[in-house]
Write an enzyme that holds these catalytic residues in place. Structure first.
Site, mmCIF file in Angstrom:
data_model
loop_
_atom_site.group_PDB
_atom_site.id
_atom_site.type_symbol
_atom_site.label_atom_id
_atom_site.label_comp_id
_atom_site.label_asym_id
_atom_site.label_seq_id
_atom_site.Cartn_x
_atom_site.Cartn_y
_atom_site.Cartn_z
ATOM 1 N N GLU A 141 0.832 -1.203 0.000
ATOM 2 C CA GLU A 141 0.000 0.000 0.000
ATOM 3 C C GLU A 141 0.871 1.260 0.000
ATOM 4 O O GLU A 141 0.551 2.256 -0.647
ATOM 5 C CB GLU A 141 -0.931 0.004 1.222
ATOM 6 N N TRP A 158 2.202 1.658 -3.543
ATOM 7 C CA TRP A 158 1.200 2.275 -4.421
ATOM 8 C C TRP A 158 1.253 3.795 -4.284
ATOM 9 O O TRP A 158 1.116 4.528 -5.272
ATOM 10 C CB TRP A 158 -0.209 1.788 -4.068
ATOM 11 N N TRP A 189 -20.226 10.510 -21.042
ATOM 12 C CA TRP A 189 -20.783 10.342 -19.697
ATOM 13 C C TRP A 189 -22.229 10.851 -19.679
ATOM 14 O O TRP A 189 -22.573 11.825 -20.344
ATOM 15 C CB TRP A 189 -19.951 11.129 -18.683
ATOM 16 N N ASN A 242 -11.144 1.462 2.377
ATOM 17 C CA ASN A 242 -10.562 1.409 1.039
ATOM 18 C C ASN A 242 -11.322 0.471 0.099
ATOM 19 O O ASN A 242 -11.507 0.791 -1.084
ATOM 20 C CB ASN A 242 -9.093 0.984 1.112
ATOM 21 N N TRP A 282 -15.631 10.356 -13.827
ATOM 22 C CA TRP A 282 -14.819 10.096 -12.639
ATOM 23 C C TRP A 282 -14.334 11.387 -11.983
ATOM 24 O O TRP A 282 -14.125 11.435 -10.765
ATOM 25 C CB TRP A 282 -13.618 9.200 -12.988
ATOM 26 N N TRP A 290 -9.240 6.857 -8.532
ATOM 27 C CA TRP A 290 -10.436 7.064 -9.352
ATOM 28 C C TRP A 290 -10.226 6.597 -10.783
ATOM 29 O O TRP A 290 -11.109 5.953 -11.376
ATOM 30 C CB TRP A 290 -10.845 8.547 -9.324
#
Length: 436
Positions: free
Chosen positions: A259, A262, A290, A325, A343, A366
């Site tokens: 994590e 990342w 969208w 998360n 998004w 996202w």
């Protein structure tokens, strides 16, 4: 008026601690007295929609605590509440600044700000020095063999772990040089003096060590206290990334370390690809048509979609300024894919509400959920809220806490979209963009 003897300045930003702080350490070793400072940046604060923003409360309280430490050492924090440009124009009139020390910041706005401040300082004959502090590996330290940045996490992570050794985890011994602080006592503003009021949202305490041993087993179940909740402290630097990575690296199971990797990965991506803050990493996905239905977006924000796991997450966000998360992924996927809402709408809303909001990680997350980013989830992977509930909240512990009325059809809304129909609509829209 302060005297005009030559001093150095340390500019606190995302590193609100005195201990193990790279730039602060180098400033204190520089040979001149060091004046600590912080800018309540109006370029950022004026855009905040809530005057009881919990992040501003947390920043202010962290600075109050730091200032108390500094006062015990005969120094204090210089606080400015204006734009960085105006702040440095004032400071350069008030003090004879040799060098401004600070730590790297990787976001697009920060890059522009730092370039401008470096130019202002250079015009006055002052230097601007920045250091790596908020990541283990900097923007260019983990690269492909050809020197280009990684855009896929797994090979980046492998290289990251190969490169890791004790040198990169070693804390900076700031305490050895605290006698080099500039001796002064300066006024410290109250929260209302900078135009904000105290938030009722409580920031989780820094108590991650009790969680990380079982993190891999518990992290995906939102009904359990199975995550570290350290993210807000990491975001504002009230804890050192080197401390966290050291603890994570001690664990036999490396999920928690991943994590942190990342986080480095997304910081590297936003540095090399700053356009991804506002555009799809894969440009073809900017062609998606969208739907952007405002009523459905409002239902999502309020936690009234008729999908209990989604609504639980959104209500948790409203109440705590934080969301588990696993549920962040579910709620983000639902917005982009079930509702076909851009998004960027969701990223902005999370940016308003999350205590731990970090542009690089939030945009990365996202775009991962939307299928538009670097090393993203495939666009055709569409989370089923029902399947996610069965797998990760099988006893409805999380849902019962945040959506207690979920079984009552008179109080709880019907689903605003059918899962199967939404899935087919999403696939068609994404395929059209790719083939367009």
């Amino acid at each position: 008026m302060p005297d005009k003897k030559s001093i150095n300045l340390f500019w606190f930003r995302r590193d609100l601690r005195l201990a193990d702080n790279a730039g602060f350490y180098h400033a204190l070793k520089s040979g001149k007295p060091v004046l600590p400072m912080f800018i309540f940046d109006t370029e950022i604060l004026d855009k905040l929609e809530d005057k009881d923003d919990a992040r501003v409360t947390f920043i202010h309280q962290s600075l109050v605590n730091m200032n108390e430490e500094l006062k015990r050492l005969g120094s204090s924090m210089l606080i400015k509440n204006t734009s960085p440009k105006e702040a440095f124009d004032e400071i350069l009139d008030e003090y004879n600044i040799d060098t401004v020390f600070t730590n790297h910041d990787y976001e697009p706005y920060a890059k522009e700000r730092d370039t401008e401040i470096a130019q202002i300082l250079a015009a006055k004959g002052s230097k601007f020095c920045t250091y790596k502090d908020q990541v283990i590996f900097d923007r260019d330290e983990v690269m492909k063999p050809d020197g280009s940045p990684y855009t896929v996490f797994t090979p980046y992570s492998r290289k990251w772990k190969e490169k890791l050794n004790g040198f990169y985890l070693k804390p900076y011994p700031v305490e050895k040089y605290l006698q080099n602080l500039y001796q002064t006592q300066l006024p410290f503003p109250a929260l209302k003096d900078i135009g904000f009021e105290a938030s009722s949202i409580q920031v989780p305490k820094n108590e991650y060590k009790s969680i990380i041993a079982d993190y891999a087993k518990t992290r995906d179940f939102p009904g359990l206290a199975g995550t570290s909740r350290i993210s807000v402290h990491l975001r504002f630097g009230t804890v050192s990334i080197r401390e966290l990575a050291t603890e994570a690296n001690k664990q036999i199971e490396k999920t928690w370390l991943n994590e942190l990797i990342w986080r480095d990965f997304y910081a590297m991506i936003i540095w090399h690809f700053p356009q991804t803050a506002n555009h799809a990493y894969k440009p073809e996905f900017d062609k998606i048509q969208w739907r952007n239905n405002e009523q459905e977006f409002e239902a999502w924000c309020k936690g009234e979609t008729g999908y209990p796991i989604v609504d639980a997450g959104m209500r948790q966000l409203q109440a705590l300024g934080w969301m588990h998360n696993r549920v962040r992924m579910v709620t983000a996927s639902f917005l982009c894919k079930h509702l076909l809402i851009d998004w960027r709408w969701g990223e902005h809303y999370f940016g308003r509400k999350l205590l731990d909001y970090d542009l690089a990680s939030n945009v990365g997350g996202w775009q991962w959920a939307a299928g538009t980013g670097a090393d993203a989830s495939p666009f055709f992977r569409i989370f089923s809220p029902e399947a996610q509930t069965k797998r990760f909240d099988p006893k409805f512990e999380y849902i019962k806490k945040w959506v207690p009325e979920y079984l009552d059809p008179e109080k709880y809304p019907a689903p605003i979209v059918d899962h199967k129909e939404a899935r087919e609509r999403c696939l068609a829209a994404f395929k059209k963009a790719l083939n367009g």
